[in-house]
Design an enzyme around this catalytic site. Structure first.
Site, PDB file in Angstrom:
ATOM      1  CE  LYS A 159     -19.260  38.889 -37.925  1.00  0.00           C
ATOM      2  NZ  LYS A 159     -18.137  38.086 -38.425  1.00  0.00           N
ATOM      3  CB  ILE A 207     -24.289  28.733 -38.242  1.00  0.00           C
ATOM      4  CG1 ILE A 207     -24.512  29.602 -39.500  1.00  0.00           C
ATOM      5  CG2 ILE A 207     -23.582  27.426 -38.588  1.00  0.00           C
ATOM      6  CD1 ILE A 207     -25.378  29.017 -40.581  1.00  0.00           C
ATOM      7  CG  ASN A 223     -14.530  31.622 -39.414  1.00  0.00           C
ATOM      8  OD1 ASN A 223     -15.743  31.539 -39.611  1.00  0.00           O
ATOM      9  ND2 ASN A 223     -13.950  31.085 -38.328  1.00  0.00           N
ATOM     10  CB  SER A 282     -23.392  38.200 -39.455  1.00  0.00           C
ATOM     11  OG  SER A 282     -24.634  37.935 -38.836  1.00  0.00           O
ATOM     12  NE  ARG A 310     -14.039  28.219 -29.947  1.00  0.00           N
ATOM     13  CZ  ARG A 310     -14.996  29.006 -29.450  1.00  0.00           C
ATOM     14  NH1 ARG A 310     -16.238  28.605 -29.413  1.00  0.00           N
ATOM     15  NH2 ARG A 310     -14.696  30.199 -28.967  1.00  0.00           N
ATOM     16  CE1 TYR A 313     -20.666  38.678 -34.638  1.00  0.00           C
ATOM     17  CE2 TYR A 313     -22.940  38.901 -35.361  1.00  0.00           C
ATOM     18  CZ  TYR A 313     -21.750  38.203 -35.347  1.00  0.00           C
ATOM     19  OH  TYR A 313     -21.646  37.024 -36.052  1.00  0.00           O
ATOM     20  CB  ALA A 314     -25.207  44.846 -36.246  1.00  0.00           C
ATOM     21  CB  ALA A 315     -21.202  48.467 -36.078  1.00  0.00           C
TER      22      ALA A 315
HETATM   23  P1  NDP Z   1     -17.088  30.449 -32.567  1.00  0.00           P
HETATM   24  O1  NDP Z   1     -17.184  31.366 -31.406  1.00  0.00           O
HETATM   25  O2  NDP Z   1     -17.606  29.058 -32.437  1.00  0.00           O
HETATM   26  O3  NDP Z   1     -15.577  30.373 -33.098  1.00  0.00           O
HETATM   27  C1  NDP Z   1     -14.856  31.548 -33.340  1.00  0.00           C
HETATM   28  C2  NDP Z   1     -13.412  31.193 -33.530  1.00  0.00           C
HETATM   29  O4  NDP Z   1     -12.674  32.415 -33.752  1.00  0.00           O
HETATM   30  C3  NDP Z   1     -12.803  30.529 -32.296  1.00  0.00           C
HETATM   31  O5  NDP Z   1     -11.924  29.503 -32.673  1.00  0.00           O
HETATM   32  C4  NDP Z   1     -12.070  31.686 -31.643  1.00  0.00           C
HETATM   33  O6  NDP Z   1     -10.969  31.313 -30.827  1.00  0.00           O
HETATM   34  C5  NDP Z   1     -11.553  32.421 -32.875  1.00  0.00           C
HETATM   35  N1  NDP Z   1     -11.154  33.768 -32.518  1.00  0.00           N
HETATM   36  C6  NDP Z   1     -11.880  34.689 -31.842  1.00  0.00           C
HETATM   37  N2  NDP Z   1     -11.153  35.786 -31.636  1.00  0.00           N
HETATM   38  C7  NDP Z   1      -9.941  35.560 -32.195  1.00  0.00           C
HETATM   39  C8  NDP Z   1      -8.763  36.327 -32.300  1.00  0.00           C
HETATM   40  N3  NDP Z   1      -8.669  37.561 -31.766  1.00  0.00           N
HETATM   41  N4  NDP Z   1      -7.699  35.796 -32.947  1.00  0.00           N
HETATM   42  C9  NDP Z   1      -7.761  34.549 -33.462  1.00  0.00           C
HETATM   43  N5  NDP Z   1      -8.857  33.776 -33.397  1.00  0.00           N
HETATM   44  C10 NDP Z   1      -9.936  34.275 -32.758  1.00  0.00           C
HETATM   45  O7  NDP Z   1     -17.826  31.211 -33.751  1.00  0.00           O
HETATM   46  P2  NDP Z   1     -18.619  30.647 -35.030  1.00  0.00           P
HETATM   47  O8  NDP Z   1     -17.931  29.477 -35.577  1.00  0.00           O
HETATM   48  O9  NDP Z   1     -20.051  30.557 -34.664  1.00  0.00           O
HETATM   49  O10 NDP Z   1     -18.475  31.892 -36.015  1.00  0.00           O
HETATM   50  C11 NDP Z   1     -17.461  31.995 -36.990  1.00  0.00           C
HETATM   51  C12 NDP Z   1     -17.691  33.278 -37.781  1.00  0.00           C
HETATM   52  O11 NDP Z   1     -18.997  33.256 -38.361  1.00  0.00           O
HETATM   53  C13 NDP Z   1     -17.625  34.531 -36.908  1.00  0.00           C
HETATM   54  O12 NDP Z   1     -17.029  35.580 -37.639  1.00  0.00           O
HETATM   55  C14 NDP Z   1     -19.080  34.836 -36.645  1.00  0.00           C
HETATM   56  O13 NDP Z   1     -19.295  36.194 -36.379  1.00  0.00           O
HETATM   57  C15 NDP Z   1     -19.707  34.416 -37.984  1.00  0.00           C
HETATM   58  N6  NDP Z   1     -21.122  34.117 -37.898  1.00  0.00           N
HETATM   59  C16 NDP Z   1     -21.589  33.128 -37.059  1.00  0.00           C
HETATM   60  C17 NDP Z   1     -22.947  32.857 -37.000  1.00  0.00           C
HETATM   61  C18 NDP Z   1     -23.522  31.800 -36.132  1.00  0.00           C
HETATM   62  O14 NDP Z   1     -24.752  31.685 -36.077  1.00  0.00           O
HETATM   63  N7  NDP Z   1     -22.727  30.959 -35.474  1.00  0.00           N
HETATM   64  C19 NDP Z   1     -23.910  33.625 -37.810  1.00  0.00           C
HETATM   65  C20 NDP Z   1     -23.299  34.616 -38.659  1.00  0.00           C
HETATM   66  C21 NDP Z   1     -21.964  34.844 -38.685  1.00  0.00           C
HETATM   67  P3  NDP Z   1     -11.175  31.173 -29.224  1.00  0.00           P
HETATM   68  O15 NDP Z   1     -11.652  29.784 -29.009  1.00  0.00           O
HETATM   69  O16 NDP Z   1      -9.804  31.425 -28.656  1.00  0.00           O
HETATM   70  O17 NDP Z   1     -12.173  32.183 -28.798  1.00  0.00           O
END
Ligand code: NDP
Length: 243
Positions: free
Chosen positions: A155, A184, A86, A138, A15, A151-153
């Site tokens: 990233k 985003i 990601n 991020s 997602r 989270y900041a630490a």
């Molecule tokens: P979402 O929360 O929409 O999606 C994160 C995805 O990572 C989910 O599918 C989640 O699965 C999966 N996930 C989380 N933990 C694990 C784990 N332990 N093992 C496997 N999969 C895992 O996040 P975004 O799409 O918004 O963000 C994606 C990346 O971008 C992240 O690293 C985020 O920090 C970074 N980011 C996002 C920003 C934003 O504004 N959205 C801004 C800057 C950076 P599950 O559904 O099971 O939780």
């Protein structure tokens, strides 16, 4: 940008930004596997992207699950050429109220997860003298953010990790870069109120929050031959918010 013949693995690909990245890599011709911990959603997303997309179920913090998922990807799709770290989580709170469990949970997924995946794929990439590792950091890792010390630490740590591994792997033509997205539109930012969105928009020169595809296009570029001479960099994709 043609990624035909390359195999890409995207963590957290079922997602949000990860899904957009998996979609864009697939559209560019790469064979794609998504790795996620949600056993119901991951296969559905994979099928929606394409019949040839594999879904692996693993928690990125669990070394055994990661090793077994990677072995399955390599058996079924072939050696991994492109890794996108990601998967990420937030557990926000002011420092005074942040529990050490919330600290550990965020560092474990966002930083240790990237370490485990990178270590596991790096050896094969080095042997084959070709690889691309792209870490989704991020802007918060560059600027800090009140209420997000964990989270900041994580990233900011990912940026140090990117630069160190880039130096270690460069001689084998394995390029390691980070992308620092701004705000985003995904489930992670869905809780923002309209007033908070207005405040954010006012700080973004391009006047809008980003979409997953804005990040996905940057990933495709860094994975492609157009980025052959780029390693150890942080590409900020945030509508101009941080300059
Ligand atoms: P979402 O929360 O929409 O999606 C994160 C995805 O990572 C989910 O599918 C989640 O699965 C999966 N996930 C989380 N933990 C694990 C784990 N332990 N093992 C496997 N999969 C895992 O996040 P975004 O799409 O918004 O963000 C994606 C990346 O971008 C992240 O690293 C985020 O920090 C970074 N980011 C996002 C920003 C934003 O504004 N959205 C801004 C800057 C950076 P599950 O559904 O099971 O939780």
């Amino acid at each position: 940008m043609d990624l035909m013949g390359k195999i890409a693995l995207v963590t957290g690909g079922s997602r949000g930004i990860g899904r957009a990245i998996a979609d864009a890599l697939h559209a560019a011709g790469a064979g794609v596997a998504i790795l996620d911990r949600d056993a119901e959603r991951a296969p559905i997303t994979a099928r929606e992207i394409g019949d040839d997309v594999c879904a692996m179920i693993a928690d990125v913090t669990n070394p055994d699950q990661v090793a077994s998922a990677l072995a399955t990807v390599e058996e079924t799709c072939g050696p991994i050429d492109i890794l996108v770290n990601n998967a990420g989580v937030t557990k926000d709170g002011l420092l005074a109220r942040m529990s050490s469990d919330d600290w550990d949970a965020v560092l474990d997924v966002n930083l240790k997860g990237a370490f485990l995946l990178t270590k596991a794929v790096a050896r094969g990439m080095m042997k084959r003298r070709w690889g691309r590792i792209i870490n989704i950091s991020s802007v918060v890792g560059l600027m800090g953010n009140a209420g997000q010390a964990n989270y900041a630490a994580s990233k900011a740590g990912l940026i140090g990790f990117t630069k160190s591994v880039a130096r270690e792997l460069a001689s084998r033509n394995v390029l390691v870069n980070a992308i620092a997205p701004g705000f985003i539109e995904t489930d992670m930012t869905a809780a923002l109120t309209e007033a908070q969105r207005d405040t954010l928009r006012a700080q973004i020169p391009l006047g809008r929050l980003g979409q997953g595809m804005d990040i996905a296009r940057a990933v495709v570029f860094l994975a492609s031959d157009h980025a052959d001479y780029i390693t150890g960099q942080v590409l900020v994709v945030d509508g101009g918010m941080v300059m």
